[in-house]
Design a protein around this motif. Structure first.
Motif, short mmCIF file in Angstrom:
data_model
loop_
_atom_site.label_atom_id
_atom_site.label_comp_id
_atom_site.label_asym_id
_atom_site.label_seq_id
_atom_site.Cartn_x
_atom_site.Cartn_y
_atom_site.Cartn_z
N MET A 23 -10.27 -13.23 38.33
CA MET A 23 -10.79 -12.44 39.44
C MET A 23 -10.11 -11.08 39.45
O MET A 23 -9.01 -10.91 38.91
CB MET A 23 -10.56 -13.16 40.77
CG MET A 23 -9.11 -13.32 41.17
SD MET A 23 -8.91 -14.40 42.63
CE MET A 23 -9.28 -16.01 41.91
N ASN A 24 -10.78 -10.12 40.05
CA ASN A 24 -10.19 -8.81 40.27
C ASN A 24 -10.75 -8.27 41.59
O ASN A 24 -11.47 -8.98 42.31
CB ASN A 24 -10.45 -7.86 39.10
CG ASN A 24 -11.93 -7.70 38.77
OD1 ASN A 24 -12.79 -7.85 39.64
ND2 ASN A 24 -12.23 -7.42 37.51
N ARG A 25 -10.41 -7.05 41.91
CA ARG A 25 -10.79 -6.54 43.22
C ARG A 25 -12.29 -6.33 43.34
O ARG A 25 -12.90 -6.73 44.32
CB ARG A 25 -10.03 -5.24 43.51
CG ARG A 25 -10.22 -4.73 44.93
CD ARG A 25 -9.14 -3.75 45.31
NE ARG A 25 -8.99 -2.69 44.32
CZ ARG A 25 -8.06 -1.73 44.38
NH1 ARG A 25 -7.18 -1.75 45.37
NH2 ARG A 25 -7.98 -0.80 43.48
N GLN A 26 -12.92 -5.72 42.29
CA GLN A 26 -14.34 -5.43 42.44
C GLN A 26 -15.12 -5.26 41.15
O GLN A 26 -16.34 -5.05 41.19
CB GLN A 26 -14.51 -4.15 43.27
CG GLN A 26 -13.82 -2.94 42.67
CD GLN A 26 -13.86 -1.73 43.57
OE1 GLN A 26 -14.21 -1.83 44.74
NE2 GLN A 26 -13.51 -0.57 43.04
N ASN A 27 -14.48 -5.39 39.98
CA ASN A 27 -15.17 -5.15 38.72
C ASN A 27 -15.79 -6.44 38.19
O ASN A 27 -15.24 -7.11 37.31
CB ASN A 27 -14.20 -4.55 37.71
CG ASN A 27 -14.90 -4.04 36.47
OD1 ASN A 27 -16.07 -4.33 36.23
ND2 ASN A 27 -14.20 -3.25 35.66
N ALA A 28 -16.95 -6.79 38.70
CA ALA A 28 -17.62 -8.03 38.30
C ALA A 28 -18.05 -7.99 36.83
O ALA A 28 -18.04 -9.02 36.15
CB ALA A 28 -18.82 -8.29 39.20
N VAL A 44 -16.38 -14.05 41.67
CA VAL A 44 -16.85 -12.75 42.14
C VAL A 44 -16.93 -12.71 43.66
O VAL A 44 -16.45 -11.77 44.29
CB VAL A 44 -18.23 -12.42 41.51
CG1 VAL A 44 -18.74 -11.09 42.04
CG2 VAL A 44 -18.13 -12.39 39.99
N GLN A 45 -17.51 -13.75 44.24
CA GLN A 45 -17.65 -13.80 45.70
C GLN A 45 -16.30 -14.12 46.35
O GLN A 45 -15.47 -14.82 45.77
CB GLN A 45 -18.68 -14.86 46.09
CG GLN A 45 -20.06 -14.64 45.48
CD GLN A 45 -20.67 -13.30 45.88
OE1 GLN A 45 -20.49 -12.84 47.01
NE2 GLN A 45 -21.38 -12.66 44.94
N GLU A 46 -16.10 -13.61 47.56
CA GLU A 46 -14.82 -13.80 48.24
C GLU A 46 -14.48 -15.27 48.43
O GLU A 46 -13.32 -15.67 48.25
CB GLU A 46 -14.84 -13.08 49.61
CG GLU A 46 -14.75 -11.57 49.50
CD GLU A 46 -13.53 -11.10 48.73
OE1 GLU A 46 -12.41 -11.53 49.08
OE2 GLU A 46 -13.70 -10.32 47.78
N LYS A 49 -13.20 -16.71 45.26
CA LYS A 49 -11.82 -16.27 45.02
C LYS A 49 -10.84 -17.08 45.85
O LYS A 49 -9.81 -17.55 45.35
CB LYS A 49 -11.68 -14.78 45.35
CG LYS A 49 -12.47 -13.85 44.44
CD LYS A 49 -12.27 -12.40 44.88
CE LYS A 49 -13.08 -11.44 44.05
NZ LYS A 49 -12.88 -10.03 44.46
N ASP A 67 -0.55 -1.49 44.14
CA ASP A 67 -1.44 -2.35 44.91
C ASP A 67 -0.82 -3.69 45.27
O ASP A 67 -1.44 -4.49 45.98
CB ASP A 67 -2.73 -2.62 44.10
CG ASP A 67 -3.50 -1.36 43.77
OD1 ASP A 67 -3.50 -0.44 44.61
OD2 ASP A 67 -4.08 -1.29 42.67
#
Length: 274
Positions: A23-28, A44-46, A49, A67
């Protein structure tokens, strides 16, 4: 670095890809790329995660130092006490991590380098007191799958950063100079690069195979009054060793500064978005 660890885990078959979640912050798109390449599970979805973080036995942290404080605060309520936390974040101390996560934790602090990408990495490792013998063995196996490991007391992790964590960049910088000099002397760029790469590779392998001290090997190829001696004397006039020592010390100092900045940020309340 996270991808290097993934590759090591999957190629050494330490874990089945379908048991590894990324997982990462937003780079699907990046997560899907890792899925296609290694078969790992992208979250990808919160909710996905959150579930992965709560259920995992081992969590590897690879976010940028700037971060890390906010990220660990956000992770804290999702974690279970028995989970193993593995950090590859420069400067972030075990004490700061425990403060951000709310108490004593099984934490492995590591300092790998980018040569881990080709399974020739060098990783310094420190353990918090809460790490069990089985967790320690697991952490070592993870990083031995991508190179060698050196277990050190935590204050020495910054020294590892200075010597090997940033070390590949020093060698690349040396290689840049060798290639440029070769071109200046009339070699083609391709020939200068090939000769430089093989020279660095051969020198490193000589040290590894013979077990001799690099200083002894250097003296053996430095004939009095010869070409190599002329080159070494020139480097000494430019204070080559002093410059290298100062660079490594500064690297270690910078890692401490980054760690102190994270520690100070950890003492501040989490910023709220408007």
């Amino acid at each position: 670095m996270a991808e290097a660890i993934l590759r090591g885990l999957t190629e050494a078959r330490l874990a089945s890809p379908d048991r590894i979640t990324v997982m990462n912050r937003q780079n699907a798109e990046r997560l899907q790329e890792l899925h296609r390449r290694y078969g790992v599970i992208p979250a990808v979805q919160e909710q996905a995660k959150h579930d992965a973080l709560h259920n995992a036995d081992v969590i590897v942290l690879g976010m940028k130092p700037k971060d890390s404080a906010n990220a660990l605060r956000a992770l804290a309520p999702l974690l279970r006490p028995e989970q193993l936390i593995v950090s590859a974040i420069a400067g972030l101390s075990i004490g700061t991590m425990e403060s951000l996560l709310g108490g004593s934790r099984a934490i492995v602090r590591t300092m790998p380098n980018t040569s881990s990408m080709i399974s020739l990495g060098a990783t310094g490792i420190s353990f918090s007191p809460a790490v069990t013998a089985d967790q320690r063995e697991l952490a070592l196996a993870m990083f031995e799958a991508i190179g060698i490991t050196a277990v050190v007391e935590e204050p020495l992790i910054e020294a590892v950063n200075g010597v090997s964590g940033s070390g590949p960049a020093y060698v690349y910088y040396l290689m840049e100079a060798m290639i440029d000099a070769g071109i200046d002397l009339g070699l083609t760029a391709e020939a200068a690069k090939e000769l430089t790469v093989q020279t660095v590779l051969g020198a490193a392998e000589m040290v590894r195979r013979t077990g001799e001290n690099p200083a002894d090997l250097r003296r053996k190829v430095t004939s009095p009054g010869g070409t190599t001696q002329a080159a070494i004397e020139t480097l000494e006039r430019f204070h080559y060793q002093e410059g290298m020592n100062a660079a490594i010390l500064r690297c270690a100092e910078r890692a401490k500064e980054m760690g102190e900045a994270i520690r100070m940020e950890a003492a501040l309340p989490l910023a709220r978005s408007e």
